[in-house]
Design a protein around this motif. Structure first.
Motif, PDB file in Angstrom:
ATOM      1  N   LEU A 160      -3.894   5.384  20.297  1.00  0.00           N
ATOM      2  CA  LEU A 160      -4.325   6.901  20.781  1.00  0.00           C
ATOM      3  C   LEU A 160      -4.430   6.627  22.608  1.00  0.00           C
ATOM      4  O   LEU A 160      -4.401   7.519  23.151  1.00  0.00           O
ATOM      5  CB  LEU A 160      -5.511   7.577  20.410  1.00  0.00           C
ATOM      6  CG  LEU A 160      -5.609   7.598  18.960  1.00  0.00           C
ATOM      7  CD1 LEU A 160      -6.824   8.345  18.379  1.00  0.00           C
ATOM      8  CD2 LEU A 160      -4.409   8.747  18.445  1.00  0.00           C
ATOM      9  N   TYR A 188      -7.120   5.392  23.991  1.00  0.00           N
ATOM     10  CA  TYR A 188      -8.505   5.789  24.285  1.00  0.00           C
ATOM     11  C   TYR A 188      -9.394   4.466  24.288  1.00  0.00           C
ATOM     12  O   TYR A 188      -8.952   3.490  23.626  1.00  0.00           O
ATOM     13  CB  TYR A 188      -9.203   6.704  23.179  1.00  0.00           C
ATOM     14  CG  TYR A 188      -9.032   8.171  23.516  1.00  0.00           C
ATOM     15  CD1 TYR A 188      -9.915   8.748  23.712  1.00  0.00           C
ATOM     16  CD2 TYR A 188      -7.652   8.556  23.276  1.00  0.00           C
ATOM     17  CE1 TYR A 188      -9.798  10.209  23.937  1.00  0.00           C
ATOM     18  CE2 TYR A 188      -7.447   9.923  23.406  1.00  0.00           C
ATOM     19  CZ  TYR A 188      -8.532  10.835  23.709  1.00  0.00           C
ATOM     20  OH  TYR A 188      -8.268  12.098  24.000  1.00  0.00           O
ATOM     21  N   ALA A 242      -7.357  17.686  24.140  1.00  0.00           N
ATOM     22  CA  ALA A 242      -6.609  16.392  24.274  1.00  0.00           C
ATOM     23  C   ALA A 242      -6.736  15.504  23.021  1.00  0.00           C
ATOM     24  O   ALA A 242      -5.656  15.101  22.712  1.00  0.00           O
ATOM     25  CB  ALA A 242      -6.866  15.696  25.496  1.00  0.00           C
ATOM     26  N   LEU A 243      -7.886  15.352  22.824  1.00  0.00           N
ATOM     27  CA  LEU A 243      -7.947  14.290  21.469  1.00  0.00           C
ATOM     28  C   LEU A 243      -7.356  14.807  20.268  1.00  0.00           C
ATOM     29  O   LEU A 243      -6.614  14.191  19.447  1.00  0.00           O
ATOM     30  CB  LEU A 243      -9.294  14.020  21.411  1.00  0.00           C
ATOM     31  CG  LEU A 243      -9.843  13.031  20.075  1.00  0.00           C
ATOM     32  CD1 LEU A 243      -9.012  11.707  20.196  1.00  0.00           C
ATOM     33  CD2 LEU A 243     -11.411  12.712  20.024  1.00  0.00           C
ATOM     34  N   LYS A 269      -5.061  16.976  19.938  1.00  0.00           N
ATOM     35  CA  LYS A 269      -3.482  16.860  20.176  1.00  0.00           C
ATOM     36  C   LYS A 269      -3.063  15.639  19.997  1.00  0.00           C
ATOM     37  O   LYS A 269      -1.973  15.430  19.300  1.00  0.00           O
ATOM     38  CB  LYS A 269      -2.944  17.505  21.702  1.00  0.00           C
ATOM     39  CG  LYS A 269      -1.554  17.410  21.998  1.00  0.00           C
ATOM     40  CD  LYS A 269      -1.323  17.977  23.447  1.00  0.00           C
ATOM     41  CE  LYS A 269       0.071  17.735  23.752  1.00  0.00           C
ATOM     42  NZ  LYS A 269       0.504  17.894  25.152  1.00  0.00           N
ATOM     43  N   VAL A 270      -3.515  14.576  20.474  1.00  0.00           N
ATOM     44  CA  VAL A 270      -3.274  13.156  20.304  1.00  0.00           C
ATOM     45  C   VAL A 270      -3.138  12.673  18.948  1.00  0.00           C
ATOM     46  O   VAL A 270      -2.205  11.963  18.549  1.00  0.00           O
ATOM     47  CB  VAL A 270      -3.933  12.052  21.358  1.00  0.00           C
ATOM     48  CG1 VAL A 270      -3.659  10.889  20.862  1.00  0.00           C
ATOM     49  CG2 VAL A 270      -3.569  12.415  22.933  1.00  0.00           C
ATOM     50  N   GLU A 296      -0.277  14.333  17.133  1.00  0.00           N
ATOM     51  CA  GLU A 296       0.921  13.615  17.587  1.00  0.00           C
ATOM     52  C   GLU A 296       1.308  12.321  16.907  1.00  0.00           C
ATOM     53  O   GLU A 296       2.295  11.919  16.618  1.00  0.00           O
ATOM     54  CB  GLU A 296       1.210  13.617  18.970  1.00  0.00           C
ATOM     55  CG  GLU A 296       1.266  14.858  19.871  1.00  0.00           C
ATOM     56  CD  GLU A 296       1.329  14.746  21.628  1.00  0.00           C
ATOM     57  OE1 GLU A 296       0.850  13.880  21.803  1.00  0.00           O
ATOM     58  OE2 GLU A 296       1.492  15.674  22.007  1.00  0.00           O
ATOM     59  N   GLN A 297       0.095  11.478  17.060  1.00  0.00           N
ATOM     60  CA  GLN A 297       0.173   9.990  16.326  1.00  0.00           C
ATOM     61  C   GLN A 297       0.222  10.103  15.004  1.00  0.00           C
ATOM     62  O   GLN A 297       0.844   9.041  14.240  1.00  0.00           O
ATOM     63  CB  GLN A 297      -0.912   9.332  17.011  1.00  0.00           C
ATOM     64  CG  GLN A 297      -0.766   8.821  18.508  1.00  0.00           C
ATOM     65  CD  GLN A 297       0.428   7.761  18.831  1.00  0.00           C
ATOM     66  OE1 GLN A 297       0.814   7.067  18.047  1.00  0.00           O
ATOM     67  NE2 GLN A 297       1.065   7.849  19.838  1.00  0.00           N
TER      68      GLN A 297
END
Length: 142
Positions: A25, A27, A44-45, A47-48, A51-52
């Protein structure tokens, strides 16, 4: 999936570590671990994660932009910790605390007046020279 705990459970079922997830990610491991364990999910987390890994996680707060250009977190109440990072109450590190040298104050003063160095005295009482010096300063003995 709706919170950080369910993400941790999902990862555990697939034998993924938090470190591996963080690398995927982008992070830091500590930041991701804190966010998931405390259910402190940013947009944001969220969303990531989607997406991942196509994980839908609901953010626990949203970021609001003000007209002056600053952003702030809204929705999640952040409380101030009762203790500092090392387990003490904030401000408790100042002032005189009991020391293993306290019972030997008279002897140490006699040795100093007799010409013995602080290094020799520190060695005799099983402490460091800098600790002895700080102890003497805090008690106003030098």
């Amino acid at each position: 999936m709706n919170n950080g705990g369910s993400v941790l459970q999902w990862a555990h079922q697939r034998n993924y570590t938090v470190t591996w997830l963080a690398e995927q990610l982008g992070y830091s491991r500590q930041r991701l671990s804190d966010a998931l364990h405390q259910n402190d999910i940013s947009p944001a987390l969220s969303k990531v994660l989607f997406e991942q890994f196509t994980l839908r996680v609901i953010p626990t707060y949203k970021v609001v932009e003000h007209p002056n250009g600053k952003t702030r977190r809204m929705g999640k109440q952040h409380h101030q910790r009762a203790v500092g990072k090392r387990g003490r109450k904030p401000g408790s590190g100042h002032g005189v605390r009991p020391s293993k040298l306290d019972p030997h104050t008279q002897e140490i003063m006699q040795l100093l007046q007799g010409g013995m160095t602080q290094r020799e005295i520190a060695r005799r009482y099983g402490t460091t020279p800098s600790n002895l010096h700080d102890w003497l300063k805090k008690r106003g003995l030098i």
